[in-house]
Design a protein around this motif. Sequence first.
Motif, PDB file in Angstrom:
ATOM      1  N   ILE A 122       0.837  -1.199   0.000  1.00  0.00           N
ATOM      2  CA  ILE A 122       0.000   0.000   0.000  1.00  0.00           C
ATOM      3  C   ILE A 122       0.872   1.249   0.000  1.00  0.00           C
ATOM      4  CG2 ILE A 122      -1.569   1.374   1.431  1.00  0.00           C
ATOM      5  CD1 ILE A 122      -2.919  -1.254   2.260  1.00  0.00           C
ATOM      6  N   ASN A 123       1.887   1.272   0.856  1.00  0.00           N
ATOM      7  CA  ASN A 123       2.752   2.443   0.955  1.00  0.00           C
ATOM      8  C   ASN A 123       3.631   2.608  -0.277  1.00  0.00           C
ATOM      9  OD1 ASN A 123       1.678   2.752   3.509  1.00  0.00           O
ATOM     10  ND2 ASN A 123       3.478   1.974   4.580  1.00  0.00           N
ATOM     11  N   SER A 124       4.193   1.518  -0.763  1.00  0.00           N
ATOM     12  CA  SER A 124       5.159   1.594  -1.861  1.00  0.00           C
ATOM     13  C   SER A 124       4.496   1.868  -3.201  1.00  0.00           C
ATOM     14  CB  SER A 124       5.978   0.297  -1.932  1.00  0.00           C
ATOM     15  OG  SER A 124       6.708   0.102  -0.745  1.00  0.00           O
ATOM     16  N   ALA A 125       3.374   1.244  -3.438  1.00  0.00           N
ATOM     17  CA  ALA A 125       2.689   1.455  -4.703  1.00  0.00           C
ATOM     18  C   ALA A 125       1.807   2.700  -4.687  1.00  0.00           C
ATOM     19  CB  ALA A 125       1.847   0.224  -5.060  1.00  0.00           C
ATOM     20  N   GLY A 126       1.669   3.324  -3.515  1.00  0.00           N
ATOM     21  CA  GLY A 126       0.830   4.514  -3.418  1.00  0.00           C
ATOM     22  C   GLY A 126      -0.635   4.193  -3.607  1.00  0.00           C
ATOM     23  N   LEU A 127      -1.098   3.139  -2.948  1.00  0.00           N
ATOM     24  CA  LEU A 127      -2.471   2.668  -3.107  1.00  0.00           C
ATOM     25  C   LEU A 127      -3.390   3.310  -2.062  1.00  0.00           C
ATOM     26  CD1 LEU A 127      -1.644  -1.129  -3.526  1.00  0.00           C
ATOM     27  CD2 LEU A 127      -1.946   0.570  -5.343  1.00  0.00           C
ATOM     28  N   TYR A 128      -4.668   3.129  -2.269  1.00  0.00           N
ATOM     29  CA  TYR A 128      -5.653   3.552  -1.279  1.00  0.00           C
ATOM     30  C   TYR A 128      -5.384   2.822   0.034  1.00  0.00           C
ATOM     31  CZ  TYR A 128     -10.103   3.558   1.233  1.00  0.00           C
ATOM     32  OH  TYR A 128     -11.069   3.656   2.198  1.00  0.00           O
ATOM     33  N   ASP A 129      -5.411   3.556   1.133  1.00  0.00           N
ATOM     34  CA  ASP A 129      -5.130   2.981   2.446  1.00  0.00           C
ATOM     35  C   ASP A 129      -6.420   2.909   3.251  1.00  0.00           C
ATOM     36  OD1 ASP A 129      -4.288   2.258   4.955  1.00  0.00           O
ATOM     37  OD2 ASP A 129      -2.644   3.701   5.057  1.00  0.00           O
ATOM     38  N   PRO A 130      -6.983   1.714   3.445  1.00  0.00           N
ATOM     39  CA  PRO A 130      -8.250   1.608   4.182  1.00  0.00           C
ATOM     40  C   PRO A 130      -8.112   1.985   5.652  1.00  0.00           C
ATOM     41  CG  PRO A 130      -7.305  -0.565   3.828  1.00  0.00           C
ATOM     42  CD  PRO A 130      -6.473   0.396   3.036  1.00  0.00           C
ATOM     43  N   LEU A 178       9.791  -5.440  -7.752  1.00  0.00           N
ATOM     44  CA  LEU A 178       9.411  -4.087  -8.143  1.00  0.00           C
ATOM     45  C   LEU A 178       8.645  -4.050  -9.455  1.00  0.00           C
ATOM     46  CD1 LEU A 178      12.490  -1.993  -7.017  1.00  0.00           C
ATOM     47  CD2 LEU A 178      10.580  -2.939  -5.713  1.00  0.00           C
ATOM     48  N   LYS A 179       8.724  -5.125 -10.223  1.00  0.00           N
ATOM     49  CA  LYS A 179       7.911  -5.194 -11.438  1.00  0.00           C
ATOM     50  C   LYS A 179       6.426  -5.204 -11.079  1.00  0.00           C
ATOM     51  CE  LYS A 179      11.213  -7.587 -14.455  1.00  0.00           C
ATOM     52  NZ  LYS A 179      11.416  -8.729 -15.378  1.00  0.00           N
ATOM     53  N   LEU A 180       6.073  -5.958 -10.038  1.00  0.00           N
ATOM     54  CA  LEU A 180       4.672  -6.010  -9.612  1.00  0.00           C
ATOM     55  C   LEU A 180       4.232  -4.663  -9.059  1.00  0.00           C
ATOM     56  CD1 LEU A 180       2.050  -7.503  -9.015  1.00  0.00           C
ATOM     57  CD2 LEU A 180       3.070  -8.296  -6.853  1.00  0.00           C
ATOM     58  N   VAL A 181       5.092  -4.017  -8.276  1.00  0.00           N
ATOM     59  CA  VAL A 181       4.742  -2.709  -7.719  1.00  0.00           C
ATOM     60  C   VAL A 181       4.501  -1.713  -8.850  1.00  0.00           C
ATOM     61  CG1 VAL A 181       5.486  -0.812  -6.231  1.00  0.00           C
ATOM     62  CG2 VAL A 181       6.062  -3.164  -5.627  1.00  0.00           C
ATOM     63  N   GLN A 182       5.365  -1.691  -9.856  1.00  0.00           N
ATOM     64  CA  GLN A 182       5.184  -0.747 -10.953  1.00  0.00           C
ATOM     65  C   GLN A 182       3.929  -1.067 -11.749  1.00  0.00           C
ATOM     66  OE1 GLN A 182       8.422  -0.286 -13.774  1.00  0.00           O
ATOM     67  NE2 GLN A 182       7.608   1.690 -14.437  1.00  0.00           N
ATOM     68  N   LEU A 183       3.634  -2.346 -11.941  1.00  0.00           N
ATOM     69  CA  LEU A 183       2.409  -2.724 -12.650  1.00  0.00           C
ATOM     70  C   LEU A 183       1.190  -2.165 -11.934  1.00  0.00           C
ATOM     71  CD1 LEU A 183       0.835  -4.424 -14.771  1.00  0.00           C
ATOM     72  CD2 LEU A 183       0.959  -6.330 -13.134  1.00  0.00           C
ATOM     73  N   TRP A 184       1.145  -2.292 -10.617  1.00  0.00           N
ATOM     74  CA  TRP A 184      -0.006  -1.801  -9.863  1.00  0.00           C
ATOM     75  C   TRP A 184      -0.073  -0.278  -9.877  1.00  0.00           C
ATOM     76  CZ3 TRP A 184       0.143  -5.493  -4.993  1.00  0.00           C
ATOM     77  CH2 TRP A 184      -0.427  -6.722  -5.357  1.00  0.00           C
ATOM     78  N   ARG A 185       1.076   0.384  -9.820  1.00  0.00           N
ATOM     79  CA  ARG A 185       1.068   1.855  -9.893  1.00  0.00           C
ATOM     80  C   ARG A 185       0.581   2.331 -11.256  1.00  0.00           C
ATOM     81  NH1 ARG A 185       3.133   5.567  -7.007  1.00  0.00           N
ATOM     82  NH2 ARG A 185       4.126   6.736  -8.681  1.00  0.00           N
ATOM     83  N   LEU A 186       1.077   1.696 -12.293  1.00  0.00           N
ATOM     84  CA  LEU A 186       0.751   2.081 -13.659  1.00  0.00           C
ATOM     85  C   LEU A 186      -0.737   1.951 -13.955  1.00  0.00           C
ATOM     86  CD1 LEU A 186       1.534   2.612 -16.696  1.00  0.00           C
ATOM     87  CD2 LEU A 186       1.949   0.156 -16.859  1.00  0.00           C
ATOM     88  N   THR A 187      -1.370   0.943 -13.364  1.00  0.00           N
ATOM     89  CA  THR A 187      -2.758   0.633 -13.710  1.00  0.00           C
ATOM     90  C   THR A 187      -3.736   0.993 -12.598  1.00  0.00           C
ATOM     91  OG1 THR A 187      -2.416  -1.632 -12.890  1.00  0.00           O
ATOM     92  CG2 THR A 187      -2.053  -1.239 -15.245  1.00  0.00           C
ATOM     93  N   THR A 188      -3.299   1.793 -11.629  1.00  0.00           N
ATOM     94  CA  THR A 188      -4.140   2.195 -10.491  1.00  0.00           C
ATOM     95  C   THR A 188      -4.953   1.018  -9.945  1.00  0.00           C
ATOM     96  OG1 THR A 188      -5.903   2.978 -11.973  1.00  0.00           O
ATOM     97  CG2 THR A 188      -4.293   4.595 -11.236  1.00  0.00           C
ATOM     98  N   ALA A 189      -4.246  -0.074  -9.652  1.00  0.00           N
ATOM     99  CA  ALA A 189      -4.900  -1.274  -9.145  1.00  0.00           C
ATOM    100  C   ALA A 189      -5.547  -0.990  -7.788  1.00  0.00           C
ATOM    101  CB  ALA A 189      -3.889  -2.405  -9.028  1.00  0.00           C
ATOM    102  N   ARG A 190      -6.596  -1.724  -7.485  1.00  0.00           N
ATOM    103  CA  ARG A 190      -7.302  -1.549  -6.218  1.00  0.00           C
ATOM    104  C   ARG A 190      -8.121  -2.798  -5.930  1.00  0.00           C
ATOM    105  NH1 ARG A 190     -10.182   1.222 -10.163  1.00  0.00           N
ATOM    106  NH2 ARG A 190     -12.410   0.725 -10.313  1.00  0.00           N
ATOM    107  N   SER A 191      -8.542  -2.948  -4.693  1.00  0.00           N
ATOM    108  CA  SER A 191      -9.464  -4.020  -4.319  1.00  0.00           C
ATOM    109  C   SER A 191     -10.769  -3.386  -3.863  1.00  0.00           C
ATOM    110  CB  SER A 191      -8.877  -4.880  -3.196  1.00  0.00           C
ATOM    111  OG  SER A 191      -8.785  -4.121  -2.002  1.00  0.00           O
ATOM    112  N   ALA A 192     -11.793  -4.211  -3.730  1.00  0.00           N
ATOM    113  CA  ALA A 192     -13.104  -3.680  -3.363  1.00  0.00           C
ATOM    114  C   ALA A 192     -13.108  -3.085  -1.959  1.00  0.00           C
ATOM    115  CB  ALA A 192     -14.163  -4.783  -3.476  1.00  0.00           C
ATOM    116  N   ASN A 193     -12.353  -3.682  -1.035  1.00  0.00           N
ATOM    117  CA  ASN A 193     -12.373  -3.200   0.348  1.00  0.00           C
ATOM    118  C   ASN A 193     -11.069  -2.530   0.762  1.00  0.00           C
ATOM    119  OD1 ASN A 193     -10.597  -5.308   0.690  1.00  0.00           O
ATOM    120  ND2 ASN A 193     -11.926  -6.525   2.021  1.00  0.00           N
ATOM    121  N   GLY A 194     -10.140  -2.361  -0.167  1.00  0.00           N
ATOM    122  CA  GLY A 194      -8.882  -1.697   0.142  1.00  0.00           C
ATOM    123  C   GLY A 194      -7.802  -2.609   0.690  1.00  0.00           C
ATOM    124  N   ARG A 195      -8.170  -3.837   1.064  1.00  0.00           N
ATOM    125  CA  ARG A 195      -7.190  -4.780   1.580  1.00  0.00           C
ATOM    126  C   ARG A 195      -6.487  -5.491   0.418  1.00  0.00           C
ATOM    127  NH1 ARG A 195      -7.976  -6.338   6.899  1.00  0.00           N
ATOM    128  NH2 ARG A 195      -5.869  -7.164   6.661  1.00  0.00           N
TER     129      ARG A 195
END
Length: 579
Positions: free
Chosen positions: A109-117, A408-425
């Motif tokens: 969550i912190n590294s990819a800059g994701l939504y933090d529930p 870091l390939k997975l982290v960049q993939l998630w950053r690039l595509t604004t990945a998210r889950s339904a509940n933030g987890r």
Amino acid sequence: MSCFVSLGILCGAAAAQSHRPDEILRQGFEPVSAGPFTDAEAARFLTQASYGPTLADIQRLRQIGYNAWLDEQFAATPSYEAPFLDWVTTQPNGQNSVYQQQRLESWFINSAGLYDPSNPPRIHNDQLRQRVALALSEIMVVSDRNAGLTFQAWALASYYDMLVRNAFGNYRTLLEDVTLHPAMGVYLNMYGNRKPDAALNIRPDENYAREILQLFSVGLKQLNLDGTPVLSGGQPVPTYNQNVVRGFAHVFTGWHLNGCTVNEYPDCANNWFDSDSPSWRNPMTAFEQYHDNTTDKQLLNYPGVALPNGLLVHGGTAQQEMAAALNNVFNHPNVGPFIAKQLIQRLVTSNPSPGYVQRVATVFNNNGASVRGDLKAVVKAILLDSEARFGHTGPNADKFGKLREPMLKLVQLWRLTTARSANGRINLLMDPGEEYGQGPLRSPTVFNFFKPTFQNPGEIRTLGLVSPEFQIATDSAVVSVPNDLDWRIFYFYVGSTYSYAQDPDQMLIDYASLNALAANPATLLDRLNLLLMSNQMSPFMRQVILTRLNAMTNTNGGRDRVQHALYLIINSPEYSIQK
């Protein structure tokens, strides 16, 4: 028409294969810190300074420039892991357990800059701090692979948070915080270390004493300011000997987990089972009864050393002697080049020139205001050095760059595509340590997942180069990493009907913005080339992928083309080498 090979300008058939950037004439015409002047320059800088660029990141960097962006990142609110674990404990039954999985969840969550529930609506944006913290975690290693830390998620989260907090601080402070952190105390046996007792056949443990010297500060060989070894009779000169290790071991006696009592020392069993105890988050405590204050300690001896001949005369408290020992380490002339080179390797290139190392080490020794060990100044010097900005186009361009760490390939993939889950987890399903060969604070040994001096057999070793990340590019990893990325790219996306993708805690990739480009494969490829490869994709690679995309029917709203393009690029040799 002639060909200027020395400038990387090739003609004819050679030009068709070239993937040298077109900014080669930039160097020398503007200050290094000027710009970025193109989106590609911005994307390349962000690849070194973050977990991968987004369009918004590129736009912001181009708007304000390198220096202002760095100042923004230095001032950004740090993202920590322990508060997330605290929040998890407040969730309904079945969702409130805290193990290493939840620590990894917070790291992503912190590294990819994701939504933090745990802290809505905050989006973590301290990318540079997180990137430097990861680099430090691969130098000053602790790991959940240690039996004493396997179930201590809070201890490791607190340790990583300590690295985050110190990422732009002073290296002397970092050394002390690492030394006294309970996770390090357990990992390298400093907790419960006792003064000598001949009757009980007790001698101070040398584990931490050895590693703070070998791995965290000065290394095994005396170094010049440019990181090259000092030679005597053609041979490297050792930095220290066994007497010095023994001296530091005697210094680091009399410390245990906060909350331990004299009567419990050195066992303090109760602190092992309460994993969210403050004992795992607070610095260790001194127990003078178990500190060796009767032995003179031989420490590092070097020109200008404060202690006469590096000898620490007995009689001080545990705190006083530790402070003197850490000062002795911190002021050794090796520390600047030793740490500078490793940070350059983690962020920019595996084989920095001696001049690059020397320029950064000089800043470590003096930030311009007579302050030694200023990591903020060091990070800035690394990223704004001429070699960082132009090394991929210079005379040693073919030796410049580094293998991307697979995780870091997975982290960049998630950053690039604004990945998210339904509940933030985040349910990672597969253990990243197994699939990618690494995970934050999951190294199999104190020597990290890979050694900074590792040389891949063959041409790299023959040329005298190093290739640290290739140490985990094993036969199994070169299969498991693409397989895991394939699974996530093709099955876990918004709208997927795959059974596992229906779980509310599964990370789903949002392809919407890229799908809109898929009707024109060339436009789609240009976008991905910018975000993933800083426009360094060779004409040959571009044509191969473009041919593949054009051969596909633009179905599922463009998603099929996007998925194939992402998979082919992320698993390509060209993308795998960060230039």
